[in-house]
Scaffold this motif. Structure first.
Motif, mmCIF file in Angstrom:
data_model
loop_
_atom_site.group_PDB
_atom_site.id
_atom_site.type_symbol
_atom_site.label_atom_id
_atom_site.label_comp_id
_atom_site.label_asym_id
_atom_site.label_seq_id
_atom_site.Cartn_x
_atom_site.Cartn_y
_atom_site.Cartn_z
ATOM 1 N N PRO A 65 -15.853 4.480 -38.765
ATOM 2 C CA PRO A 65 -15.413 3.427 -37.833
ATOM 3 C C PRO A 65 -14.598 2.323 -38.495
ATOM 4 N N MET A 66 -14.643 2.210 -39.818
ATOM 5 C CA MET A 66 -13.778 1.229 -40.473
ATOM 6 C C MET A 66 -12.316 1.571 -40.252
ATOM 7 N N LYS A 67 -12.044 2.849 -39.926
ATOM 8 C CA LYS A 67 -10.669 3.274 -39.643
ATOM 9 C C LYS A 67 -10.243 2.938 -38.213
ATOM 10 N N ILE A 68 -11.194 2.504 -37.399
ATOM 11 C CA ILE A 68 -10.912 2.229 -35.989
ATOM 12 C C ILE A 68 -10.645 0.739 -35.817
ATOM 13 N N GLY A 69 -9.375 0.374 -35.880
ATOM 14 C CA GLY A 69 -8.977 -1.015 -35.737
ATOM 15 C C GLY A 69 -8.255 -1.250 -34.424
ATOM 16 N N PRO A 70 -7.764 -2.467 -34.205
ATOM 17 C CA PRO A 70 -7.088 -2.796 -32.932
ATOM 18 C C PRO A 70 -5.902 -1.888 -32.618
ATOM 19 N N GLU A 71 -5.108 -1.525 -33.637
ATOM 20 C CA GLU A 71 -3.926 -0.699 -33.395
ATOM 21 C C GLU A 71 -4.327 0.692 -32.904
ATOM 22 N N THR A 72 -5.354 1.265 -33.539
ATOM 23 C CA THR A 72 -5.827 2.591 -33.130
ATOM 24 C C THR A 72 -6.372 2.555 -31.712
ATOM 25 N N VAL A 73 -7.225 1.584 -31.428
ATOM 26 C CA VAL A 73 -7.835 1.489 -30.098
ATOM 27 C C VAL A 73 -6.772 1.230 -29.034
ATOM 28 N N SER A 74 -5.739 0.472 -29.363
ATOM 29 C CA SER A 74 -4.670 0.198 -28.405
ATOM 30 C C SER A 74 -3.990 1.495 -27.964
ATOM 31 N N VAL A 75 -3.703 2.380 -28.918
ATOM 32 C CA VAL A 75 -3.039 3.652 -28.592
ATOM 33 C C VAL A 75 -3.992 4.572 -27.833
ATOM 34 N N TRP A 76 -5.232 4.670 -28.334
ATOM 35 C CA TRP A 76 -6.218 5.496 -27.632
ATOM 36 C C TRP A 76 -6.392 5.014 -26.191
ATOM 37 N N SER A 77 -6.442 3.718 -26.008
ATOM 38 C CA SER A 77 -6.668 3.164 -24.664
ATOM 39 C C SER A 77 -5.500 3.457 -23.742
ATOM 40 N N GLU A 78 -4.291 3.418 -24.263
ATOM 41 C CA GLU A 78 -3.129 3.751 -23.449
ATOM 42 C C GLU A 78 -3.234 5.182 -22.927
ATOM 43 N N LEU A 79 -3.699 6.085 -23.781
ATOM 44 C CA LEU A 79 -3.908 7.469 -23.347
ATOM 45 C C LEU A 79 -5.034 7.554 -22.320
ATOM 46 N N MET A 80 -6.125 6.846 -22.561
ATOM 47 C CA MET A 80 -7.261 6.901 -21.631
ATOM 48 C C MET A 80 -6.883 6.320 -20.264
ATOM 49 N N ILE A 108 -16.595 17.686 -27.019
ATOM 50 C CA ILE A 108 -15.342 16.956 -26.770
ATOM 51 C C ILE A 108 -14.197 17.943 -26.550
ATOM 52 N N ASP A 109 -13.235 17.530 -25.728
ATOM 53 C CA ASP A 109 -12.078 18.368 -25.409
ATOM 54 C C ASP A 109 -10.946 18.179 -26.406
ATOM 55 N N ILE A 110 -10.685 16.923 -26.761
ATOM 56 C CA ILE A 110 -9.549 16.590 -27.624
ATOM 57 C C ILE A 110 -10.014 15.546 -28.636
ATOM 58 N N ALA A 111 -9.793 15.810 -29.924
ATOM 59 C CA ALA A 111 -10.129 14.845 -30.974
ATOM 60 C C ALA A 111 -8.947 13.907 -31.196
ATOM 61 N N LEU A 112 -9.219 12.615 -31.198
ATOM 62 C CA LEU A 112 -8.195 11.610 -31.458
ATOM 63 C C LEU A 112 -8.333 11.116 -32.885
ATOM 64 N N ASP A 113 -7.247 11.201 -33.631
ATOM 65 C CA ASP A 113 -7.266 10.803 -35.035
ATOM 66 C C ASP A 113 -7.101 9.292 -35.161
ATOM 67 N N THR A 114 -7.545 8.766 -36.297
ATOM 68 C CA THR A 114 -7.361 7.351 -36.618
ATOM 69 C C THR A 114 -6.059 7.174 -37.390
ATOM 70 N N PHE A 115 -5.507 5.967 -37.338
ATOM 71 C CA PHE A 115 -4.280 5.673 -38.079
ATOM 72 C C PHE A 115 -4.221 4.163 -38.325
ATOM 73 N N PRO A 116 -3.649 3.750 -39.436
ATOM 74 C CA PRO A 116 -2.895 4.596 -40.365
ATOM 75 C C PRO A 116 -3.745 5.447 -41.319
ATOM 76 N N TYR A 117 -5.057 5.235 -41.349
ATOM 77 C CA TYR A 117 -5.894 6.001 -42.275
ATOM 78 C C TYR A 117 -6.470 7.195 -41.503
ATOM 79 N N ASN A 118 -5.809 8.343 -41.677
ATOM 80 C CA ASN A 118 -6.209 9.559 -40.967
ATOM 81 C C ASN A 118 -7.547 10.098 -41.431
ATOM 82 N N GLY A 119 -8.096 10.964 -40.623
ATOM 83 C CA GLY A 119 -9.194 11.789 -41.078
ATOM 84 C C GLY A 119 -8.654 12.943 -41.905
ATOM 85 N N THR A 120 -9.502 13.535 -42.710
ATOM 86 C CA THR A 120 -9.144 14.752 -43.446
ATOM 87 C C THR A 120 -10.200 15.813 -43.133
#
Length: 609
Positions: free
Chosen positions: A420-435, A492-504
């Motif tokens: 969750p340290m990878k989940i910041g305002p920028e990531t949530v903003s993009v995810w929310s736009e999709l949701m 889950i149907d679709i996994a959403l990646d974090t950015f700028p620090y991606n998952g591996t």
């Protein structure tokens, strides 16, 4: 009446005293005192060992002896000394504290907690005990409780280096990454920067936006060089270019850890051209540690070695190449690498950024994570693998892939199992736009760090700020069983990646479980790892470069459950046939790159002949 060891040990030996000693105790106590002041704890122990008969029933003697053994990382013998001290005097808070330290180092967290609480019951305002107890609570899963102890500790002492560092760690675990960075910086502006805080500072900078990359480049270069770089030796040539190449890997994660899972296929497929050495810097081992030991001819447990001892030991192995798998993550030995222990030293896998260490020669990446146009000067030379820098081996016994849950639920379930340290305002903003573009969709989040109530509140608030109602956010409980963990992807149907620090690891796990991953491709290595993984499966379209395309791709998948189902059923097969799983091809490319790093060394040797 016998004079106590405490009085003798702490007296001023520069003046004359009329104290009466037996046998040659005065000389040995003076030697122990002098060594203690100089922090030469092996000499302290040598002197105290000779005094055991004199002070068999002296609690303070056993406390000092135990503390010295802790400094030497001789934890089991230290525990015996401290237990003897408590047996003689159970009313001294220090003894309970240091017994807690021993249990903490041995990962015996419940025992450690009991000792720290005993110390606090005898002396309530003990900042270091409170700080250590905060780490114990976090390790036991109570991040909120740990944060409370950390705040009590820092309130009592705002200048102690260890307290500042631990407070920063707890802030980060609690989701306050920028605040944590501020506290780590306090320990780097001192006359002698605290190495652990400097590494933590650089590691947590990875969670900031790409806009902030390079802002502290000059400071980072200066601080790392002054803290870790002590190059007093350089091997300039190999004994012979006809011998096997001696390659070493150093890590604190040779156990059930994502780093070990990626290095295992490499160790298993190394050709006979290489002689492999593993240096394990952790007191913790498990079944996977034992498995890795069977794959290599040379294994060394190095956790208990000082930096100077380890530097000398590795140099004696006469390695050609040393690969560091930690970077600035916890348990690193950059102070050893900074003394130059091999002619070629490479940063790989564990840290998705340059280390800023002058003695680190190369960083191993691939052509997709770090294309030539993203090259940044003044850092480690990039070794680019032609397709992927990762060798992936799926866990044995992976659960069966189930149809996407949308078929049963009637709505799309997004998910992210990233830190969750990878989940910041920028990531949530993009995810929310999709949701918002996919009505009735929900998102499931899972991570051990989400045990923190503050983390959950923080993330929920980020979504609320984007007009996503809290009832669309679901926090899953973490599990320790690999099978249960992987099976959670079936929800889950679709996994959403974090950015700028991606998952591996999380990106690969999702694909293994038939869950498509959607990422936003950035410009730095850490923001292009998932793109590299997806491109190696032929799924470039799931790694767009713009938010608009990210949302469009997510909507396309969400509106076509039939296609989603067909895609899900194919992902494990695509992964198995991708370069990520073609280990023999990977190792050939990998070893060829490593051999290239030795060419300048061989040329230098020939020029001296």
């Amino acid at each position: 009446m016998a004079i106590s060891f405490e009085i003798l040990f702490n007296q001023d030996f520069s003046s004359n005293h009329d104290l009466v000693f037996s046998s040659n105790a005065p000389h040995q106590i003076k030697e122990a005192n002098r060594a203690w002041q100089e922090k030469k704890f092996s000499k302290v122990c040598l002197s105290l060992r000779a005094l055991k008969d004199n002070f068999e029933d002296d609690a303070y003697f056993w406390l000092i002896y135990g503390r010295s053994l802790i400094e030497l990382k001789n934890y089991h013998e230290a525990l015996n000394c401290l237990e003897r001290s408590i047996e003689l005097n159970a009313e001294k808070a220090d003894t309970h504290h240091f017994k807690g330290v021993v249990h903490q180092h041995l990962s015996q967290y419940q025992d450690s907690k009991k000792c720290y609480l005993s110390a606090l019951s005898l002396q309530a305002e003990r900042p270091l005990t409170l700080s250590n107890l905060s780490c114990i609570e976090e390790a036991l899963g109570d991040i909120q409780g740990g944060m409370e102890y950390a705040e009590r500790a820092i309130h009592l002492n705002t200048t102690d280096t260890a307290l500042i560092h631990n407070y920063g760690i707890m802030l980060a675990k609690n989701g306050q990454v920028k605040d944590a960075i501020g506290w780590f910086k306090k320990n780097t502006v001192k006359q002698r920067p605290f190495p652990e805080s400097l590494s933590s500072l650089l590691y947590h900078q990875l969670f900031l936006t790409e806009k902030e990359d390079g802002k502290d480049a000059a400071d980072n270069t200066r601080l790392v060089a002054s803290t870790f770089s002590k190059n007093t030796y350089r091997q300039t040539s190999r004994p012979s270019n006809t011998k096997k190449i001696k390659i070493g890997y150093i890590s604190s994660d040779f156990r059930r850890h994502s780093c070990a899972f990626f290095i295992e296929p490499i160790l298993r497929h190394h050709s006979d051209d290489f002689e492999v050495y593993l240096f394990h810097n952790s007191p913790v081992s498990d079944d996977y540690t034992k498995h890795l030991q069977t794959l290599v001819p040379h294994w060394f447990d190095i956790f208990y070695e000082t930096d100077n001892e380890l530097t000398e030991f590795i140099r004696k192995q006469e390695l050609d190449i040393l690969i560091d798998l930690n970077g600035h993550t916890g348990g690193n030995r950059l102070a050893v690498i900074g003394q130059r222990v091999a002619p070629v030293q490479i940063n790989y896998l564990g840290y998705p950024q340059k280390t800023w260490l002058p003695e680190m020669d190369y960083r191993l990446v691939d052509e997709l994570t770090d294309p030539t146009e993203t090259e940044r000067p003044n850092g480690e030379t990039l070794l680019r693998m032609p397709s992927t820098f990762l060798a992936y081996e799926p866990l044995i016994g992976s659960p069966t892939i189930q149809p996407p849950p949308v078929h049963q639920n009637g709505h799309i379930t997004f998910g992210s199992f990233n830190n969750p340290m990878k989940i910041g305002p920028e990531t949530v903003s993009v995810w929310s736009e999709l949701m918002r573009a996919v009505p009735q969709s929900i998102i499931k989040l899972k991570s051990h760090c989400l045990r923190s109530e503050n983390q959950r509140i923080r993330i929920t608030q980020l979504f609320t700020n984007e007009n996503i109602a809290p009832d669309r956010i679901c926090f899953l409980n973490p599990v320790d069983n690999d099978t249960e963990h992987l099976d959670a992807y079936n929800s889950i149907d679709i996994a959403l990646d974090t950015f700028p620090y991606n998952g591996t690891t999380t990106t690969l796990e999702a694909l293994l479980m038939g869950t498509p991953v959607l990422t936003l491709r950035g410009t730095s290595h850490r923001s292009r790892v998932s793109y590299s993984i997806l491109a190696n499966l032929g799924l470039n379209e799931f790694a767009p470069e713009t938010v608009e395309d990210f949302v469009s791709q997510g909507m396309l998948l969400s509106k076509n459950p039939q296609y989603l189902g067909a895609l899900s059923a194919s992902l494990r097969f695509l992964l198995s046939k991708s370069p990520l799983n073609q280990h023999q091809v990977f190792i050939e490319n990998y070893e060829n790159l490593l051999k290239q790093t030795l060419i300048p060394i061989l040329e230098l040797a020939q020029s001296h002949q």
